[in-house]
Design a protein around this motif. Structure first.
Motif, PDB file in Angstrom:
ATOM      1  N   GLN A 229       0.840  -1.210   0.000  1.00 28.70           N
ATOM      2  CA  GLN A 229       0.000   0.000   0.000  1.00 28.70           C
ATOM      3  C   GLN A 229       0.870   1.253   0.000  1.00 28.70           C
ATOM      4  O   GLN A 229       0.576   2.239  -0.669  1.00 28.70           O
ATOM      5  N   CYS A 230       1.964   1.175   0.798  1.00 28.72           N
ATOM      6  CA  CYS A 230       2.904   2.310   0.867  1.00 28.72           C
ATOM      7  C   CYS A 230       3.492   2.585  -0.509  1.00 28.72           C
ATOM      8  O   CYS A 230       3.526   3.730  -0.971  1.00 28.72           O
ATOM      9  N   HIS A 231       3.958   1.485  -1.168  1.00 31.35           N
ATOM     10  CA  HIS A 231       4.553   1.643  -2.495  1.00 31.35           C
ATOM     11  C   HIS A 231       3.525   2.194  -3.470  1.00 31.35           C
ATOM     12  O   HIS A 231       3.830   3.039  -4.296  1.00 31.35           O
ATOM     13  N   GLN A 232       2.279   1.706  -3.339  1.00 31.01           N
ATOM     14  CA  GLN A 232       1.224   2.163  -4.235  1.00 31.01           C
ATOM     15  C   GLN A 232       0.985   3.662  -4.046  1.00 31.01           C
ATOM     16  O   GLN A 232       0.866   4.407  -5.021  1.00 31.01           O
ATOM     17  N   ALA A 233       0.975   4.091  -2.769  1.00 33.82           N
ATOM     18  CA  ALA A 233       0.752   5.519  -2.491  1.00 33.82           C
ATOM     19  C   ALA A 233       1.907   6.335  -3.069  1.00 33.82           C
ATOM     20  O   ALA A 233       1.680   7.404  -3.664  1.00 33.82           O
ATOM     21  N   GLU A 234       3.140   5.816  -2.900  1.00 36.87           N
ATOM     22  CA  GLU A 234       4.304   6.537  -3.444  1.00 36.87           C
ATOM     23  C   GLU A 234       4.207   6.623  -4.963  1.00 36.87           C
ATOM     24  O   GLU A 234       4.480   7.662  -5.560  1.00 36.87           O
ATOM     25  N   LEU A 235       3.806   5.482  -5.571  1.00 36.93           N
ATOM     26  CA  LEU A 235       3.681   5.465  -7.040  1.00 36.93           C
ATOM     27  C   LEU A 235       2.613   6.449  -7.507  1.00 36.93           C
ATOM     28  O   LEU A 235       2.815   7.171  -8.483  1.00 36.93           O
ATOM     29  N   ASN A 236       1.486   6.479  -6.787  1.00 33.24           N
ATOM     30  CA  ASN A 236       0.418   7.414  -7.162  1.00 33.24           C
ATOM     31  C   ASN A 236       0.899   8.853  -7.067  1.00 33.24           C
ATOM     32  O   ASN A 236       0.608   9.677  -7.936  1.00 33.24           O
ATOM     33  N   ASP A 237       1.656   9.140  -5.965  1.00 32.77           N
ATOM     34  CA  ASP A 237       2.212  10.493  -5.805  1.00 32.77           C
ATOM     35  C   ASP A 237       3.122  10.841  -6.969  1.00 32.77           C
ATOM     36  O   ASP A 237       3.031  11.920  -7.557  1.00 32.77           O
ATOM     37  N   ALA A 238       4.028   9.864  -7.279  1.00 29.28           N
ATOM     38  CA  ALA A 238       5.000  10.106  -8.350  1.00 29.28           C
ATOM     39  C   ALA A 238       4.271  10.305  -9.675  1.00 29.28           C
ATOM     40  O   ALA A 238       4.621  11.192 -10.460  1.00 29.28           O
ATOM     41  N   LEU A 239       3.231   9.484  -9.882  1.00 24.92           N
ATOM     42  CA  LEU A 239       2.470   9.589 -11.126  1.00 24.92           C
ATOM     43  C   LEU A 239       1.804  10.965 -11.228  1.00 24.92           C
ATOM     44  O   LEU A 239       1.813  11.607 -12.279  1.00 24.92           O
ATOM     45  N   GLY A 240       1.235  11.404 -10.106  1.00 19.21           N
ATOM     46  CA  GLY A 240       0.596  12.718 -10.075  1.00 19.21           C
ATOM     47  C   GLY A 240       1.593  13.813 -10.391  1.00 19.21           C
ATOM     48  O   GLY A 240       1.307  14.737 -11.151  1.00 19.21           O
ATOM     49  N   ARG A 241       2.792  13.687  -9.802  1.00 24.60           N
ATOM     50  CA  ARG A 241       3.845  14.682 -10.014  1.00 24.60           C
ATOM     51  C   ARG A 241       4.293  14.685 -11.479  1.00 24.60           C
ATOM     52  O   ARG A 241       4.468  15.741 -12.076  1.00 24.60           O
ATOM     53  N   ILE A 242       4.438  13.454 -12.033  1.00 29.21           N
ATOM     54  CA  ILE A 242       4.870  13.363 -13.435  1.00 29.21           C
ATOM     55  C   ILE A 242       3.814  13.990 -14.339  1.00 29.21           C
ATOM     56  O   ILE A 242       4.132  14.736 -15.273  1.00 29.21           O
ATOM     57  N   ARG A 243       2.543  13.693 -14.026  1.00 25.43           N
ATOM     58  CA  ARG A 243       1.449  14.285 -14.834  1.00 25.43           C
ATOM     59  C   ARG A 243       1.508  15.799 -14.759  1.00 25.43           C
ATOM     60  O   ARG A 243       1.358  16.494 -15.749  1.00 25.43           O
ATOM     61  N   GLU A 244       1.726  16.299 -13.535  1.00 29.11           N
ATOM     62  CA  GLU A 244       1.783  17.738 -13.305  1.00 29.11           C
ATOM     63  C   GLU A 244       2.935  18.346 -14.116  1.00 29.11           C
ATOM     64  O   GLU A 244       2.757  19.350 -14.810  1.00 29.11           O
ATOM     65  N   LEU A 245       4.112  17.675 -14.030  1.00 29.05           N
ATOM     66  CA  LEU A 245       5.272  18.196 -14.758  1.00 29.05           C
ATOM     67  C   LEU A 245       5.054  18.140 -16.265  1.00 29.05           C
ATOM     68  O   LEU A 245       5.515  19.013 -16.998  1.00 29.05           O
ATOM     69  N   ALA A 246       4.365  17.086 -16.709  1.00 32.39           N
ATOM     70  CA  ALA A 246       4.178  16.915 -18.151  1.00 32.39           C
ATOM     71  C   ALA A 246       3.178  17.912 -18.718  1.00 32.39           C
ATOM     72  O   ALA A 246       3.201  18.211 -19.903  1.00 32.39           O
ATOM     73  N   THR A 247       2.301  18.430 -17.879  1.00 36.35           N
ATOM     74  CA  THR A 247       1.246  19.296 -18.419  1.00 36.35           C
ATOM     75  C   THR A 247       1.337  20.747 -17.945  1.00 36.35           C
ATOM     76  O   THR A 247       0.665  21.604 -18.490  1.00 36.35           O
ATOM     77  N   HIS A 248       2.135  20.990 -16.891  1.00 34.67           N
ATOM     78  CA  HIS A 248       2.143  22.349 -16.322  1.00 34.67           C
ATOM     79  C   HIS A 248       3.517  23.006 -16.403  1.00 34.67           C
ATOM     80  O   HIS A 248       4.542  22.334 -16.414  1.00 34.67           O
ATOM     81  N   ASP A 249       3.475  24.316 -16.384  1.00 31.20           N
ATOM     82  CA  ASP A 249       4.714  25.102 -16.344  1.00 31.20           C
ATOM     83  C   ASP A 249       5.073  25.299 -14.861  1.00 31.20           C
ATOM     84  O   ASP A 249       4.201  25.684 -14.067  1.00 31.20           O
ATOM     85  N   ASP A 250       6.322  25.031 -14.541  1.00 35.22           N
ATOM     86  CA  ASP A 250       6.768  25.050 -13.140  1.00 35.22           C
ATOM     87  C   ASP A 250       6.631  26.426 -12.499  1.00 35.22           C
ATOM     88  O   ASP A 250       6.185  26.555 -11.365  1.00 35.22           O
ATOM     89  N   LEU A 251       7.026  27.460 -13.235  1.00 40.24           N
ATOM     90  CA  LEU A 251       7.105  28.806 -12.652  1.00 40.24           C
ATOM     91  C   LEU A 251       5.722  29.408 -12.391  1.00 40.24           C
ATOM     92  O   LEU A 251       5.462  29.940 -11.302  1.00 40.24           O
ATOM     93  N   THR A 252       4.839  29.293 -13.373  1.00 42.32           N
ATOM     94  CA  THR A 252       3.541  29.975 -13.239  1.00 42.32           C
ATOM     95  C   THR A 252       2.415  29.046 -12.799  1.00 42.32           C
ATOM     96  O   THR A 252       1.369  29.522 -12.365  1.00 42.32           O
ATOM     97  N   GLY A 253       2.626  27.744 -12.946  1.00 41.50           N
ATOM     98  CA  GLY A 253       1.557  26.786 -12.606  1.00 41.50           C
ATOM     99  C   GLY A 253       0.516  26.676 -13.711  1.00 41.50           C
ATOM    100  O   GLY A 253      -0.440  25.919 -13.590  1.00 41.50           O
ATOM    101  N   LEU A 254       0.704  27.441 -14.791  1.00 41.75           N
ATOM    102  CA  LEU A 254      -0.249  27.342 -15.914  1.00 41.75           C
ATOM    103  C   LEU A 254       0.071  26.093 -16.732  1.00 41.75           C
ATOM    104  O   LEU A 254       1.116  25.471 -16.552  1.00 41.75           O
ATOM    105  N   PHE A 255      -0.841  25.748 -17.666  1.00 44.88           N
ATOM    106  CA  PHE A 255      -0.535  24.646 -18.579  1.00 44.88           C
ATOM    107  C   PHE A 255       0.692  25.020 -19.409  1.00 44.88           C
ATOM    108  O   PHE A 255       0.934  26.198 -19.674  1.00 44.88           O
ATOM    109  N   ASN A 256       1.446  23.975 -19.822  1.00 42.12           N
ATOM    110  CA  ASN A 256       2.592  24.248 -20.682  1.00 42.12           C
ATOM    111  C   ASN A 256       2.165  24.177 -22.162  1.00 42.12           C
ATOM    112  O   ASN A 256       1.025  23.853 -22.478  1.00 42.12           O
ATOM    113  N   ARG A 257       3.124  24.437 -23.012  1.00 42.01           N
ATOM    114  CA  ARG A 257       2.832  24.529 -24.442  1.00 42.01           C
ATOM    115  C   ARG A 257       2.309  23.196 -24.987  1.00 42.01           C
ATOM    116  O   ARG A 257       1.344  23.154 -25.754  1.00 42.01           O
ATOM    117  N   ARG A 258       2.952  22.080 -24.550  1.00 44.30           N
ATOM    118  CA  ARG A 258       2.550  20.760 -25.070  1.00 44.30           C
ATOM    119  C   ARG A 258       1.084  20.465 -24.734  1.00 44.30           C
ATOM    120  O   ARG A 258       0.303  20.065 -25.584  1.00 44.30           O
TER     121      ARG A 258
END
Ligand SMILES: Nc1nc2c(ncn2[C@@H]2O[C@H](COP(=O)(O)OP(=O)(O)OP(=O)(O)O)[C@@H](O)[C@H]2O)c(=O)[nH]1
Length: 417
Positions: A229-258
């Motif tokens: 369960q711990c690993h699953q929670a960590e994976l979900n967190d990481a997945l959420g973070r990756i999704r966030e990085l893949a779709t958002h701009d770090d500085l402004t929090g807006l969507f990125n160009r892609r």
């Protein structure tokens, strides 16, 4: 063999057959093999016997395994009666009590009343009751007593996947106490001979060993489950973070160009289906280089973040804004005409004029220029973006801090500022 007993035995047999059939058919329905004709998938039977609600049905399926186990034990006792090995009256009492108890649990489950309990699966009370009946069966079971021990191990093993360590310790303690008591009683009933005593002691010690082993196994399973369960929670967190990085701009929090390109493509297809168009606006902060030069890049970053917030705050929820480049933003106004988009942009410009964009320079105010255009049916998105870009350059050329349409736009160009 008297006739009520015969009826009970027949009932037992029918009950066992019914429970095995129910388990088999619900299993079949779960597998849902495509080659099986619809009427043979037994969905109707499992709906009827268990419930149409998938959650209740899952609980019912587990309950049916317990029922089958219990009926098997009762059936074994009745077979013993038929062969004159077990006292018929004692067996009749146990059989009747077991049937009534099963009926009560079934009624709770089928009526949905179990959902009002803290644990709707009722696994623990069911297990306690089954342990009680098995101990009773052991007491009256004659030479068939070991069957009760086997069934006890079977039922505890079955609950292992869902039970917790404290639950199993409670159940094992109850089993040890009840079986210890009935074994002591059996040794006394069998005349207190040394061999009877030894056999009961052997059975009891083996039972204790099995119970301790099961508890250790469940402790290990609980630990593994916790880790998983711990690993699953960590994976979900990481997945959420990756999704966030893949779709958002770090500085402004807006969507990125892609991500913005994806959204634009979706909107383009939606437009083709719905016939309703959208507008695009390219926004660029004016003289941003001066801000960086005068106040440093840290302040420049803060200004970018605050401008992004001001733009987002001025848009409808259905509009989409992205950081397109350094100090450039692209806005998509869905289901909006040019005039409305221009008005919204002017309103945002006015809001920005009132906004403190840098904490260390509270007097600093920035403006932006914007070029706006609307999507033309069937055109490539790059063309629409190019038009918005051209309009932006026209706005810069016109002295900045204004909103312009693409100069090549044949429709009347209106400066909304
Ligand atoms: N602080 C900061 N500055 C950035 C970032 N991205 C781009 N810039 C700066 O934005 C400035 C853009 O400058 P220019 O393209 O000359 O445009 P401008 O000064 O805004 O002038 P006009 O657009 O013509 O009004 C450059 O100095 C870039 O270094 C960023 O993420 N953070």
């Amino acid at each position: 063999m008297d006739s009520p007993l015969q009826s009970v035995q027949l009932l037992m047999l029918l009950g066992l057959v019914a429970s095995v059939m129910t388990i088999a058919t619900t299993r079949l329905m779960r597998l849902n093999p495509p080659w099986l004709p619809g009427w043979l998938r037994f969905a109707w039977l499992s709906d009827l016997v268990l419930s149409a609600d998938p959650r209740q049905k899952a609980l019912g399926r587990r309950f049916m395994v317990g029922v089958a186990n219990c009926l098997a034990g009762v059936l074994a006792l009745n077979v013993g009666v038929v062969h004159g090995l077990i006292d018929a009256t004692a067996c009749l009492y146990l059989t009747s009590a077991a049937l009534v108890t099963l009926a009560v649990f079934y009624a709770l489950m089928r009526s949905g009343l179990n959902q009002r309990l803290a644990d709707p699966s009722m696994v623990e009370p069911q297990t306690w009751v089954i342990i009680g009946f098995l101990a009773w069966g052991y007491l009256i079971g004659g030479p068939g007593r070991p069957v009760a021990l086997l069934l006890l191990v079977a039922i505890l093993t079955f609950t292992m996947s869902t039970t917790t360590f404290p639950q199993l310790v409670r159940e094992s303690s109850l089993a040890a106490a009840l079986f210890g008591a009935v074994m002591w009683r059996v040794a006394a009933l069998e005349g207190g001979s040394a061999s009877a005593d030894v056999m009961q002691w052997v059975f009891f010690c083996v039972l204790l060993l099995v119970l301790v082993t099961l508890c250790l196994l469940v402790a290990q399973m609980s630990r593994l489950r916790g880790e998983a369960q711990c690993h699953q929670a960590e994976l979900n967190d990481a997945l959420g973070r990756i999704r966030e990085l893949a779709t958002h701009d770090d500085l402004t929090g807006l969507f990125n160009r892609r991500h913005m390109l994806e959204r634009l493509n979706n909107e383009k297809h939606r437009t083709i289906r719905s016939g309703r168009s959208f507008c695009l606006a390219m926004i660029d902060i004016d003289h941003f280089k001066r801000v960086n030069d005068q106040f440093g890049h840290g302040t420049g970053d803060q200004v970018l973040g605050n401008v992004a917030n001001t733009i987002s705050a001025g848009l409808r929820e259905t509009d989409v804004v992205a950081r397109w480049g350094g100090e450039e933003f692209l806005v998509m106004f869905t289901d909006t005409d040019l005039l409305t988009a221009e008005r919204v942009l002017v309103r945002i410009q006015q809001a920005l004029a009132q906004t403190t964009v840098a904490e260390l320079a509270p007097q600093l105010r920035v403006t932006f220029s914007a070029g706006v255009t609307d999507y033309q049916p069937d055109e490539m998105l790059t063309r629409t973006i190019d038009r918005a870009d051209r309009a932006l350059y026209a706005a810069k050329a016109a002295g900045r801090a204004c909103v312009l349409r693409d100069p090549s736009d044949l429709r009347a160009s209106s400066q909304a500022a």
